[in-house]
Design a protein around this motif. Structure first.
Motif, PDB file in Angstrom:
ATOM      1  N   UNK A  37      17.578  23.294 -47.923  1.00  0.00           N
ATOM      2  CA  UNK A  37      16.197  22.975 -47.140  1.00  0.00           C
ATOM      3  C   UNK A  37      15.517  22.128 -47.699  1.00  0.00           C
ATOM      4  N   UNK A  38      15.018  22.055 -48.951  1.00  0.00           N
ATOM      5  CA  UNK A  38      14.249  21.419 -49.603  1.00  0.00           C
ATOM      6  C   UNK A  38      14.835  19.920 -49.604  1.00  0.00           C
ATOM      7  N   UNK A  39      16.223  19.816 -49.690  1.00  0.00           N
ATOM      8  CA  UNK A  39      16.832  18.404 -49.705  1.00  0.00           C
ATOM      9  C   UNK A  39      16.650  17.664 -48.188  1.00  0.00           C
ATOM     10  N   UNK A  40      16.862  18.492 -47.342  1.00  0.00           N
ATOM     11  CA  UNK A  40      16.599  17.960 -45.963  1.00  0.00           C
ATOM     12  C   UNK A  40      15.135  17.607 -45.736  1.00  0.00           C
ATOM     13  N   UNK A  41      14.053  18.373 -46.366  1.00  0.00           N
ATOM     14  CA  UNK A  41      12.841  17.984 -46.419  1.00  0.00           C
ATOM     15  C   UNK A  41      12.257  16.699 -46.948  1.00  0.00           C
ATOM     16  N   UNK A  42      13.078  16.532 -48.039  1.00  0.00           N
ATOM     17  CA  UNK A  42      12.886  15.260 -48.875  1.00  0.00           C
ATOM     18  C   UNK A  42      13.512  13.883 -48.153  1.00  0.00           C
ATOM     19  N   UNK A  43      14.510  14.318 -47.568  1.00  0.00           N
ATOM     20  CA  UNK A  43      14.867  13.203 -46.835  1.00  0.00           C
ATOM     21  C   UNK A  43      14.315  13.019 -45.506  1.00  0.00           C
ATOM     22  N   UNK A  44      13.723  13.637 -44.959  1.00  0.00           N
ATOM     23  CA  UNK A  44      13.049  13.681 -43.618  1.00  0.00           C
ATOM     24  C   UNK A  44      11.681  12.766 -44.294  1.00  0.00           C
ATOM     25  N   UNK A  51      10.800   4.623 -45.969  1.00  0.00           N
ATOM     26  CA  UNK A  51      11.421   4.150 -47.046  1.00  0.00           C
ATOM     27  C   UNK A  51      12.883   3.962 -46.786  1.00  0.00           C
ATOM     28  N   UNK A  52      13.523   4.885 -45.875  1.00  0.00           N
ATOM     29  CA  UNK A  52      14.843   4.918 -45.297  1.00  0.00           C
ATOM     30  C   UNK A  52      14.457   4.450 -43.976  1.00  0.00           C
ATOM     31  N   UNK A  53      14.884   3.201 -43.845  1.00  0.00           N
ATOM     32  CA  UNK A  53      14.774   2.452 -42.446  1.00  0.00           C
ATOM     33  C   UNK A  53      15.747   2.826 -41.359  1.00  0.00           C
ATOM     34  N   UNK A  54      16.990   3.113 -41.865  1.00  0.00           N
ATOM     35  CA  UNK A  54      18.207   3.102 -40.659  1.00  0.00           C
ATOM     36  C   UNK A  54      19.795   3.529 -41.506  1.00  0.00           C
ATOM     37  N   UNK A  55      20.370   4.041 -40.927  1.00  0.00           N
ATOM     38  CA  UNK A  55      21.843   4.393 -41.305  1.00  0.00           C
ATOM     39  C   UNK A  55      22.596   3.834 -40.269  1.00  0.00           C
TER      40      UNK A  55
END
Length: 156
Positions: A37-44, A51-55
């Motif tokens: 859950x905190x991992x997903x929150x950080x990625x979001x 900062x993360x523009x696309x995949x």
């Protein structure tokens, strides 16, 4: 624009995601030492901050039939804003131009162009790029081989 404040976990997330954009959240959380859950929150948070523009998938250009890659130096007929805008408006519509950089030095723009073969490339240059009314000259450098082509940014 000021750079974002990233902690060690954010940096590790970015490093992992740049190397493997298909990693599952469960595996990602295991690698950084947080629960899912905190991992997903950080990625979001990193996505929402831009900062993360696309995949996206990286393709083997030769396996999809794109055998020629070049850099093209483009010199425009002048440096007025309208001239630059005219040029950019046209090249944005050309799918074979995969990168366009406004540069300093002996030319105005540096393009990275990909084509099926030399004949296709020649047609693109002669009938599209050189026909842009504001282009004064072009100079092509054919890429013979590539020894490094990283998409991974070294996050400071």
């Amino acid at each position: 624009m000021a750079s974002a404040k990233l902690d060690q976990i954010d940096r590790k997330l970015l490093e992992i995601l740049q190397s493997n954009g298909k990693i599952t959240n469960a595996q990602l959380s295991k690698e950084i030492g947080l629960s899912p859950a905190p991992t997903l929150e950080r990625v979001k948070k990193l996505e929402n901050a831009g900062i993360i523009e696309s995949y996206h998938a990286q393709l083997d250009r030769q396996k999809v039939g794109l055998g020629v890659m070049t850099f093209v130096q483009v010199t425009l007929s002048g440096h007025k804003k309208s001239i630059t805008e005219t040029f950019v408006k046209v090249i944005e519509r050309v799918p074979e131009i995969i990168e366009c950089h406004h540069v300093t030095g002996s030319c105005d723009f540096l393009l990275k162009v990909i084509a099926k073969d030399i004949s296709s490339y020649q047609t693109l240059i002669m009938e599209t790029i050189n026909e842009i009314e504001v282009v004064a000259s072009t100079q092509t450098m054919v890429i013979l081989s590539t020894f490094k082509s990283s998409k991974v940014l070294p996050v400071p």
